[in-house]
Design a protein around this motif. Structure first.
Motif, PDB file in Angstrom:
ATOM      1  N   VAL A  88      41.927  39.505  54.600  1.00  0.00           N
ATOM      2  CA  VAL A  88      40.686  38.724  54.640  1.00  0.00           C
ATOM      3  C   VAL A  88      39.960  38.805  53.306  1.00  0.00           C
ATOM      4  O   VAL A  88      39.531  37.788  52.745  1.00  0.00           O
ATOM      5  N   ASP A  89      39.803  40.014  52.772  1.00  0.00           N
ATOM      6  CA  ASP A  89      39.114  40.177  51.488  1.00  0.00           C
ATOM      7  C   ASP A  89      39.858  39.465  50.364  1.00  0.00           C
ATOM      8  O   ASP A  89      39.251  38.800  49.519  1.00  0.00           O
ATOM      9  N   LEU A  90      41.179  39.616  50.325  1.00  0.00           N
ATOM     10  CA  LEU A  90      41.968  38.974  49.277  1.00  0.00           C
ATOM     11  C   LEU A  90      41.908  37.456  49.391  1.00  0.00           C
ATOM     12  O   LEU A  90      41.821  36.748  48.385  1.00  0.00           O
ATOM     13  N   THR A  91      41.934  36.957  50.628  1.00  0.00           N
ATOM     14  CA  THR A  91      41.870  35.510  50.844  1.00  0.00           C
ATOM     15  C   THR A  91      40.587  34.928  50.278  1.00  0.00           C
ATOM     16  O   THR A  91      40.589  33.890  49.611  1.00  0.00           O
ATOM     17  N   LYS A  92      39.459  35.591  50.547  1.00  0.00           N
ATOM     18  CA  LYS A  92      38.172  35.103  50.040  1.00  0.00           C
ATOM     19  C   LYS A  92      38.190  34.982  48.525  1.00  0.00           C
ATOM     20  O   LYS A  92      37.709  33.995  47.951  1.00  0.00           O
ATOM     21  N   MET A  93      38.744  35.994  47.862  1.00  0.00           N
ATOM     22  CA  MET A  93      38.767  35.986  46.405  1.00  0.00           C
ATOM     23  C   MET A  93      39.708  34.916  45.856  1.00  0.00           C
ATOM     24  O   MET A  93      39.388  34.213  44.889  1.00  0.00           O
ATOM     25  N   ILE A  94      40.879  34.777  46.460  1.00  0.00           N
ATOM     26  CA  ILE A  94      41.845  33.794  45.972  1.00  0.00           C
ATOM     27  C   ILE A  94      41.317  32.378  46.158  1.00  0.00           C
ATOM     28  O   ILE A  94      41.437  31.527  45.265  1.00  0.00           O
ATOM     29  N   LEU A  95      40.714  32.104  47.307  1.00  0.00           N
ATOM     30  CA  LEU A  95      40.182  30.765  47.549  1.00  0.00           C
ATOM     31  C   LEU A  95      39.026  30.446  46.594  1.00  0.00           C
ATOM     32  O   LEU A  95      38.819  29.293  46.223  1.00  0.00           O
ATOM     33  N   ARG A  96      38.283  31.463  46.196  1.00  0.00           N
ATOM     34  CA  ARG A  96      37.127  31.236  45.333  1.00  0.00           C
ATOM     35  C   ARG A  96      37.512  31.105  43.874  1.00  0.00           C
ATOM     36  O   ARG A  96      36.940  30.291  43.137  1.00  0.00           O
ATOM     37  N   TYR A  97      38.503  31.898  43.432  1.00  0.00           N
ATOM     38  CA  TYR A  97      38.784  31.960  42.000  1.00  0.00           C
ATOM     39  C   TYR A  97      40.240  31.689  41.620  1.00  0.00           C
ATOM     40  O   TYR A  97      40.555  31.635  40.434  1.00  0.00           O
ATOM     41  N   GLY A  98      41.103  31.564  42.594  1.00  0.00           N
ATOM     42  CA  GLY A  98      42.514  31.423  42.281  1.00  0.00           C
ATOM     43  C   GLY A  98      43.211  32.776  42.292  1.00  0.00           C
ATOM     44  O   GLY A  98      42.594  33.820  42.434  1.00  0.00           O
TER      45      GLY A  98
END
Length: 473
Positions: free
Chosen positions: A134-144
């Motif tokens: 969940v944490d990694l998904t948020k970051m990837i969706l926001r910044y790549g």
């Protein structure tokens, strides 16, 4: 996209919370010497600021590298900048039995960095670290994408499998570093080591920021309870114990919900919260806090020390071990010998397990990054915000050292002993106050608590009111 960048143009972040021992530095040098750079760093494009990979960059400089592989990200806010640092340290080094089994299809003979199409990523097993996903998904969706996985020459992902799982679920292609045949054991050996620990003592601490942790108690909206509406400490221990002829102090009372409710029912309750906020506004109510301090002084002058002192959900929001000591000593200082002290907190085991919950919709699922003293730090509201967690051994040691040896510890209203670890989401403590320490130690603790820092480089001066009265007692 990964790029190679001149190492001399990089700017380290002054807040980097991870420290490396000389032994760990040497191990990192060996790893890079034997394997090369198999994990890029992360930098912010606007100023080439390192967001993750400080220790690796330092080591590469020592080894003579002039250019380093890096993920370069745009428009990263300050909160996420720190989160990248914490998450990347996890995503790059995570090697555990809980990880998923991920396989990727790669051309025969491939070595080094290679981009695997999403269709060629196979998730054999899912693993059990969904909160990290969940944490990694948020970051990837926001910044790549900001990391890569490492696989052996057959395509089995052996490092950063949770990151690979996240990328697969997002339908994206995955950058992997393919190790030469025979190097997988070497990589696992180095990446299973602890390259430094999180260390937060050098970070700026503004104690009033901790007031954002204050819970709403007994609140309703449109007739429906909202927020953390009930205090387990009050409901299961304090209210059943107190009587209307006892003098009671709620120390660190938050928004004073329980104190106000009990006052209306005729209980003799004083309450103080040094960062109490005005209702509906993000402003410390200094006038009311001064009035609360004067009420405490009046009680002490006319009736002496309190029969009962309550400290609910305060010690999990202290900044440091020194702050924790001063809070506990203040509880004992303001409670009469033989009086009762109640306090509560969050168990260490709960914090550790919250990162590994299988149900990602569980509100308690979150990644925590603990230092050696079981503090974790997050960057919120433009400031550092700390949380502190306790084991059963911590609870008994602290209570015995600063309050007394007659201790009872509870979970969900049930007493437990010190033979097993705390397992729930909170714990509660009752202890008889023995006043073990010297008068000067109590005076010093009260002075610290009643002169806590305020915004704009000010401090409370409430010690001038309470200390003269306390010293007479």
């Amino acid at each position: 996209m990964m790029e190679y960048i001149d190492i001399n143009t990089l700017n380290p972040a002054e807040y980097n919370p991870r420290l490396l021992s000389p032994e760990a530095q040497e191990e990192l040098k060996k790893s890079i010497s034997e394997l090369g750079i198999i994990k890029p760093i992360i930098i912010r494009r606007s100023d080439n600021r390192i967001m993750a990979g400080h220790q690796r960059t330092k080591t590469m400089k020592l080894l003579g590298y002039t250019h380093v592989p890096a993920f370069i990200l745009d428009e990263v806010n300050s909160t996420d900048e720190v989160r990248f640092n914490q998450l990347h340290n996890y995503a790059e080094c995570e090697v555990s039995e809980l990880q998923p089994d991920i396989r990727v299809s790669i051309p025969e003979g491939t070595e080094g960095f290679y981009t695997v199409p999403n269709k060629d990523i196979v998730m054999v097993t899912k693993g059990t670290t969904n909160s990290r996903v969940v944490d990694l998904t948020k970051m990837i969706l926001r910044y790549g994408q900001f990391a890569n996985a490492v696989c052996d020459h057959t395509g089995k992902v052996i490092i950063s499998t949770v990151y690979a799982k996240t990328v697969k679920l997002l339908g994206m292609n995955l950058l992997v570093y393919v190790l030469p045949e025979g190097k997988d054991e070497t990589a696992l050996k180095y990446f299973s080591k602890e390259y430094g620990v999180f260390e937060y003592s050098h970070l700026d601490r503004k104690t009033y920021i901790q007031s954002f942790a204050q819970k709403m108690r007994l609140r309703q909206k449109n007739g429906v309870q909202c927020g953390h509406s009930r205090s387990t400490l009050y409901e299961t221990l304090v209210i059943p114990f107190i009587t209307k002829d006892m003098r009671i102090l709620d120390f660190g009372a938050g928004q004073k919900d329980y104190a106000t409710m009990l006052q209306k029912k005729g209980y003799l309750v004083d309450a103080i919260e040094f960062f109490h906020r005005k209702d509906g506004a993000d402003i410390i109510d200094e006038k009311e806090i001064r009035q609360d301090c004067l009420a405490i002084c009046k009680t002490l002058s006319e009736h002496g020390l309190y029969d009962v002192v309550v400290c609910d959900s305060v010690l999990n929001s202290v900044n440091s071990l020194e702050d924790e000591k001063n809070v506990l000593l203040s509880l004992s200082a303001l409670c009469k010998p033989g009086g009762m002290i109640f306090w509560s907190g969050i168990p260490l085991l709960f914090a550790q397990k919250s990162s590994d919950r299988k149900e990602t919709h569980d509100y308690r699922s979150k990644a925590v990054f603990l230092d050696a003293n079981n503090f974790t730090a997050n960057f919120r509201f433009g400031e550092w915000y700390f949380q502190h967690y306790h084991s059963i051994a911590d609870v008994y040691r602290l209570t015995s050292q600063y309050i007394g040896d007659e201790i009872k510890v509870y979970e969900k209203g049930l007493e437990i002993n010190n033979k097993r670890e705390l397992r729930g989401s909170s714990f509660q403590v009752s202890a008889i106050n023995e006043r073990k320490l010297s008068k000067q130690e109590y005076v010093d603790a009260l002075k610290h608590e009643f002169t806590l820092p305020l915004p704009n480089n000010r401090r409370w001066d409430l010690d001038k009111d309470i200390l003269p009265i306390f010293e007479k007692l």
